[in-house]
Motif scaffolding. Structure first.
Motif, PDB file in Angstrom:
ATOM      1  N   LEU A 232       0.834  -1.205   0.000  1.00 24.36           N
ATOM      2  CA  LEU A 232       0.000   0.000   0.000  1.00 24.36           C
ATOM      3  C   LEU A 232       0.867   1.252   0.000  1.00 24.36           C
ATOM      4  CD1 LEU A 232      -2.753  -1.058   2.574  1.00 24.36           C
ATOM      5  CD2 LEU A 232      -2.926  -1.057   0.075  1.00 24.36           C
ATOM      6  N   ASP A 233       1.962   1.215   0.761  1.00 21.44           N
ATOM      7  CA  ASP A 233       2.876   2.361   0.780  1.00 21.44           C
ATOM      8  C   ASP A 233       3.453   2.624  -0.607  1.00 21.44           C
ATOM      9  OD1 ASP A 233       2.430   2.467   3.495  1.00 21.44           O
ATOM     10  OD2 ASP A 233       4.307   1.459   4.027  1.00 21.44           O
ATOM     11  N   ALA A 234       3.700   1.551  -1.347  1.00 17.42           N
ATOM     12  CA  ALA A 234       4.320   1.696  -2.671  1.00 17.42           C
ATOM     13  C   ALA A 234       3.332   2.206  -3.709  1.00 17.42           C
ATOM     14  CB  ALA A 234       4.900   0.358  -3.123  1.00 17.42           C
ATOM     15  N   VAL A 235       2.056   1.818  -3.588  1.00 19.50           N
ATOM     16  CA  VAL A 235       1.087   2.177  -4.625  1.00 19.50           C
ATOM     17  C   VAL A 235       0.603   3.616  -4.467  1.00 19.50           C
ATOM     18  CG1 VAL A 235      -1.097   1.522  -3.481  1.00 19.50           C
ATOM     19  CG2 VAL A 235      -0.858   1.233  -5.957  1.00 19.50           C
ATOM     20  N   ALA A 239       0.856   8.631   1.111  1.00 22.14           N
ATOM     21  CA  ALA A 239       0.598   8.031   2.430  1.00 22.14           C
ATOM     22  C   ALA A 239      -0.777   8.378   2.982  1.00 22.14           C
ATOM     23  CB  ALA A 239       1.692   8.424   3.419  1.00 22.14           C
ATOM     24  N   PRO A 240      -1.847   7.888   2.352  1.00 23.15           N
ATOM     25  CA  PRO A 240      -3.188   8.120   2.895  1.00 23.15           C
ATOM     26  C   PRO A 240      -3.432   7.240   4.117  1.00 23.15           C
ATOM     27  CG  PRO A 240      -3.328   6.577   1.096  1.00 23.15           C
ATOM     28  CD  PRO A 240      -1.875   7.018   1.176  1.00 23.15           C
ATOM     29  N   VAL A 241      -4.560   7.433   4.741  1.00 24.04           N
ATOM     30  CA  VAL A 241      -5.018   6.522   5.780  1.00 24.04           C
ATOM     31  C   VAL A 241      -5.810   5.415   5.095  1.00 24.04           C
ATOM     32  CG1 VAL A 241      -6.488   6.255   7.810  1.00 24.04           C
ATOM     33  CG2 VAL A 241      -5.108   8.334   7.531  1.00 24.04           C
ATOM     34  N   TRP A 242      -5.465   4.158   5.399  1.00 21.98           N
ATOM     35  CA  TRP A 242      -6.165   3.001   4.855  1.00 21.98           C
ATOM     36  C   TRP A 242      -7.073   2.417   5.939  1.00 21.98           C
ATOM     37  CZ3 TRP A 242      -5.329   1.925  -0.290  1.00 21.98           C
ATOM     38  CH2 TRP A 242      -4.182   2.469  -0.875  1.00 21.98           C
ATOM     39  N   MET A 243      -8.352   2.239   5.628  1.00 24.55           N
ATOM     40  CA  MET A 243      -9.281   1.555   6.515  1.00 24.55           C
ATOM     41  C   MET A 243      -9.543   0.184   5.909  1.00 24.55           C
ATOM     42  SD  MET A 243     -12.057   4.541   7.270  1.00 24.55           S
ATOM     43  CE  MET A 243     -11.648   6.105   8.039  1.00 24.55           C
TER      44      MET A 243
END
Length: 320
Positions: A232-235, A239-243
C-alpha cells in the motif's frame, strides 16, 4: 477517541448514485441447495439505497451537516427519495432527470451461516441516469466548505460518472477538504483497468476497502492486513489513511493504517448486529469523524505531500 455523539462539529458531502432497492430475505432457502425452480413467501422491502445515501444516513448522527449529491429519475420514486433524504436531516443536492427512471437493485439474502449469502442484481444505468460534472459543479460551495468528501468506486465504472467524481476530488483538493474513497464494488479491481482507478485512488486522503479488494488492487498474496502495508505504501506515495475491513462478512475487523503514523486494529462488533444493512457505512462514518478529530488534513493542492497532525499509538490509543 472520537468525540461523543453530541459533539457533531464536522461537515460531510457524500456523492454517488441513488437506486431503489427491492430487498428480500428468504428464511427457508440456502442458495447452495437450489437445484431447480423455487417459490417462497417472504417480506419484500422497497427502499431508496446506494452507498452514498447509506453513508449520508449513517453520518447524520455523527456530523454537524451532511449533504448528498446525486441524480435521480423523474419517476414515481422521485418525491419519496427527496422526502426521505430531507427527513433524515440530510441536505439534498439532487438533480431530477425527467424521462429517466431511478435504477432498481434486487437484493436477496438466504439463510447461510452468519448474515446469509447475498445476491444482488442491478439494473444498468443509462447516460441520463449517471452522475455528471454539472451535478458536481452545482454543489461546489458545499464541497469547498466541507471537512470531508465521500466518494465511491461505483462511479468509476462509467466514463461519465468517473469524470464527475474526479471533478469533485479536484474541487476538494483545492479547498483542503479531506477526500474519503470507498473501494466498492468489492471486485472493482476486476471490473476496471488500473488506469481508471489510480487517478481517484491517488487523490484520496482516506481509502476504505475490504482486505480481499485491496489484495486485488496491489496484487498481494494471501495473508493478514499487515502484509499489505508495504505494498500500500508503494502504490500511493502520498501516504493516505487506509481503513482495511476483514474477518466475517468482510467487516468484523477494522485495521486503520497510515505509513509511519498510525496503526489501530480492533473488532467492529459486526457479528452482533441483527441487520448488516448500513453497518459498513456507519463504521466508515465513525472512523472518518475520529480521524478528523485527530487533526487529519488532506494533501496539498499540488499533491506533493500528505499533511497530518502526528498520529501515533499514544495519541490514538483504543479504537474509534
Amino acid at each position: 477517541m472520537i468525540p461523543a455523539d453530541g459533539e457533531r462539529r464536522f461537515s460531510l458531502v457524500a456523492i454517488g448514485e441513488i437506486r431503489i432497492d427491492v430487498r428480500v430475505r428468504v428464511d427457508s432457502l440456502r442458495f447452495r441447495e437450489v437445484r431447480g425452480d423455487q417459490f417462497h413467501y417472504a417480506p419484500v422491502r422497497i427502499t431508496p439505497a446506494g452507498v452514498a445515501l447509506q453513508m449520508a444516513r449513517q453520518a447524520i448522527g455523527l456530523f454537524a451537516t451532511v449533504t448528498l449529491v446525486s441524480r435521480i429519475g423523474g419517476d414515481e420514486f422521485a418525491d419519496p427519495i427527496r422526502a426521505q433524504v430531507t427527513a433524515m436531516g440530510v441536505t439534498p443536492r439532487l438533480t431530477v432527470v425527467e424521462g429517466a427512471s431511478t435504477a432498481r437493485v434486487l437484493v436477496i439474502r438466504d439463510t447461510s451461516e452468519g448474515h446469509g449469502v447475498r445476491l444482488m442484481v442491478a439494473e444498468p444505468l443509462s447516460d441520463l441516469q449517471m452522475l455528471g460534472v454539472s451535478d458536481v459543479r452545482a454543489a461546489i460551495r458545499e464541497i469547498a466548505a466541507a471537512d470531508a468528501l465521500f466518494l465511491t468506486g461505483y462511479e468509476l465504472l462509467h466514463a461519465r460518472s468517473a469524470e464527475a467524481v474526479l471533478e469533485a476530488a479536484a474541487v476538494a483538493r483545492s479547498h483542503s477538504t479531506v477526500i474519503c474513497l470507498d473501494l466498492v464494488p468489492h471486485d472493482i479491481h476486476r471490473r476496471i483497468p488500473p488506469a481508471r482507478l489510480l487517478p481517484l485512488l491517488e487523490a484520496a486522503d482516506v481509502v476504505v476497502g475490504e482486505l480481499e479488494t485491496l489484495r486485488g488492487v496491489v496484487g498481494a498474496p494471501e495473508g493478514g492486513p499487515e502484509l499489505l502495508f508495504p505494498l500500500l505504501d508503494a502504490v500511493h506515495k502520498a501516504a493516505p489513511v487506509w481503513m482495511i475491513r476483514s474477518g466475517a462478512g468482510g467487516a468484523s475487523r477494522s485495521t486503520i493504517y497510515q505509513q509511519d503514523r498510525l496503526h489501530v486494529d480492533y473488532p467492529t462488533g459486526y457479528e452482533r448486529v441483527s441487520d448488516p444493512m448500513g453497518f459498513g457505512d456507519l463504521l466508515t462514518a465513525r472512523e472518518l469523524r475520529w480521524l478528523l478529530s485527530t487533526g487529519l488534513a488532506p494533501a496539498s493542492a499540488d499533491g506533493s505531500s500528505f499533511r497530518s497532525v502526528a498520529m501515533n499509538r499514544s495519541r490514538v490509543s483504543g479504537s474509534p
